[in-house]
Design an enzyme around this catalytic site. Structure first.
Site, PDB file in Angstrom:
ATOM      1  N   ARG A 231       0.828  -1.222   0.000  1.00  0.00           N
ATOM      2  CA  ARG A 231       0.000   0.000   0.000  1.00  0.00           C
ATOM      3  C   ARG A 231       0.853   1.260   0.000  1.00  0.00           C
ATOM      4  O   ARG A 231       0.418   2.301  -0.493  1.00  0.00           O
ATOM      5  CB  ARG A 231      -0.950  -0.018   1.214  1.00  0.00           C
ATOM      6  CG  ARG A 231      -2.009   1.101   1.203  1.00  0.00           C
ATOM      7  CD  ARG A 231      -3.067   0.858   2.269  1.00  0.00           C
ATOM      8  NE  ARG A 231      -4.151   1.828   2.278  1.00  0.00           N
ATOM      9  CZ  ARG A 231      -4.257   2.833   3.149  1.00  0.00           C
ATOM     10  NH1 ARG A 231      -3.372   2.983   4.096  1.00  0.00           N
ATOM     11  NH2 ARG A 231      -5.271   3.667   3.084  1.00  0.00           N
TER      12      ARG A 231
ATOM     13  N   ILE B  70      -7.209   7.645  -0.780  1.00  0.00           N
ATOM     14  CA  ILE B  70      -7.125   6.186  -0.878  1.00  0.00           C
ATOM     15  C   ILE B  70      -7.959   5.678   0.299  1.00  0.00           C
ATOM     16  O   ILE B  70      -7.852   6.186   1.415  1.00  0.00           O
ATOM     17  CB  ILE B  70      -5.653   5.695  -0.795  1.00  0.00           C
ATOM     18  CG1 ILE B  70      -5.559   4.160  -0.877  1.00  0.00           C
ATOM     19  CG2 ILE B  70      -4.936   6.178   0.440  1.00  0.00           C
ATOM     20  CD1 ILE B  70      -4.097   3.646  -0.971  1.00  0.00           C
ATOM     21  N   SER B  71      -8.831   4.702   0.043  1.00  0.00           N
ATOM     22  CA  SER B  71      -9.746   4.245   1.097  1.00  0.00           C
ATOM     23  C   SER B  71      -8.985   3.596   2.246  1.00  0.00           C
ATOM     24  O   SER B  71      -7.882   3.086   2.087  1.00  0.00           O
ATOM     25  CB  SER B  71     -10.740   3.229   0.528  1.00  0.00           C
ATOM     26  OG  SER B  71     -11.446   3.780  -0.552  1.00  0.00           O
ATOM     27  N   GLN B  72      -9.638   3.602   3.399  1.00  0.00           N
ATOM     28  CA  GLN B  72      -9.132   2.908   4.592  1.00  0.00           C
ATOM     29  C   GLN B  72      -9.019   1.404   4.278  1.00  0.00           C
ATOM     30  O   GLN B  72      -9.923   0.839   3.662  1.00  0.00           O
ATOM     31  CB  GLN B  72     -10.164   3.156   5.696  1.00  0.00           C
ATOM     32  CG  GLN B  72      -9.911   2.470   7.006  1.00  0.00           C
ATOM     33  CD  GLN B  72     -11.133   2.585   7.922  1.00  0.00           C
ATOM     34  OE1 GLN B  72     -12.128   3.229   7.575  1.00  0.00           O
ATOM     35  NE2 GLN B  72     -11.058   1.943   9.056  1.00  0.00           N
ATOM     36  N   PRO B  73      -7.937   0.746   4.668  1.00  0.00           N
ATOM     37  CA  PRO B  73      -7.796  -0.695   4.374  1.00  0.00           C
ATOM     38  C   PRO B  73      -9.005  -1.526   4.800  1.00  0.00           C
ATOM     39  O   PRO B  73      -9.414  -2.430   4.067  1.00  0.00           O
ATOM     40  CB  PRO B  73      -6.537  -1.089   5.151  1.00  0.00           C
ATOM     41  CG  PRO B  73      -5.718   0.159   5.172  1.00  0.00           C
ATOM     42  CD  PRO B  73      -6.708   1.294   5.286  1.00  0.00           C
TER      43      PRO B  73
END
Ligand code: SAH
Length: 232
Positions: free
Chosen positions: A53, A79-82
């Site tokens: 990431r 970028i989205s949260q994992p």
């Protein structure tokens, strides 16, 4: 399912991007928290363990890449949260579903697309901001991931390639986008954040063999808005 990645030395990372730091994120996702319930699908956890990431964020944020948080990627996007990536991805495999062709709306950094490709899915992704798309394409190339992408308004989907076994929308619209539901194959699953900025829900739609659509609400989420028009 095996991860299809060509790992370069810089992808392995040191210090705050080391495998040990990445493994801590996986343990956190597996254990769950009150706000982010446990992720159980080992294939999804494995894809998150494998995809670096930190290569999907600006260098300035690389040391925070394995925190379970959204991060800025420029142009007012994130970028989205994992955990959100894991949850949306896991949803596509619920009830024994075995999708092979997936459409993503909102390429952004390319991270969600890379996770889907690492799971062996055939990925099509659409982004309205040209510069984000060009950067994401470089990342796909560096990692040897075969992802098809186009610069377009994702609200029209990708009709030439429809139908899709799965559709993942990573920007929030006030209501479900009809054109996307129409491009879902019978037996397919669509996940999308829907609702106003202050009260979005992650919706799951399933289309049965007869084309009848059922929906359920997977809980509150926060996404950037799905916008119209293209940007260079
Ligand atoms: N999936 C991305 C999340 C990016 S945030 C990732 O893993 O990094 C959402 C993205 O959706 C932004 O890049 C935004 O530009 C894009 N977007 C918003 N509206 C869009 C539209 N109508 N068509 C395509 N992309 C759109």
């Amino acid at each position: 399912m095996t991860a299809r990645l060509r790992l370069q030395p810089e992808a392995v990372g040191l210090g705050m991007t080391s495998q040990r730091v990445r493994d801590r994120l996986i343990e956190r996702l597996r254990a769950g928290t009150p706000q982010a319930p446990a992720i159980a699908d080992e294939r999804v956890l494995n894809a998150i363990r494998t995809v670096p990431r930190h290569l999907f964020v600006d260098e300035a944020f690389a040391t925070r890449a394995y925190e379970d948080t959204a991060l800025p990627i420029g142009h007012g996007q994130t970028i989205s949260q994992p955990w959100v990536v894991a949850r949306m991805t896991e949803t596509l495999f619920l009830d024994g579903a075995q999708p092979s062709k997936v459409l993503e709306i909102g390429t952004g950094s390319g991270y969600q697309g890379a996770i889907l490709a690492a799971l062996g899915l055939q990925v099509y992704t659409v982004e309205r901001i040209g510069e984000l798309l060009r950067t994401a394409r470089k990342r796909f190339r560096t990692l040897g991931l075969n992802v098809r992408s186009k610069h377009d308004d994702g609200r029209i989907g990708w009709p030439e390639e429809a139908p899709f076994d799965a559709i993942v929308v990573t920007a929030a619209a006030p209501a479900l986008v009809e054109a996307l539901t129409a491009q879902l194959a019978p037996g397919g699953t669509l996940v999308a954040p829907v609702g106003p900025a202050s009260a979005q829900s992650l919706l799951r739609l399933r289309k049965d063999a007869a084309g009848v659509v059922a929906r359920d609400d997977l809980g509150p989420v926060v996404f950037v808005p799905l916008l119209s028009g293209l940007v260079d």
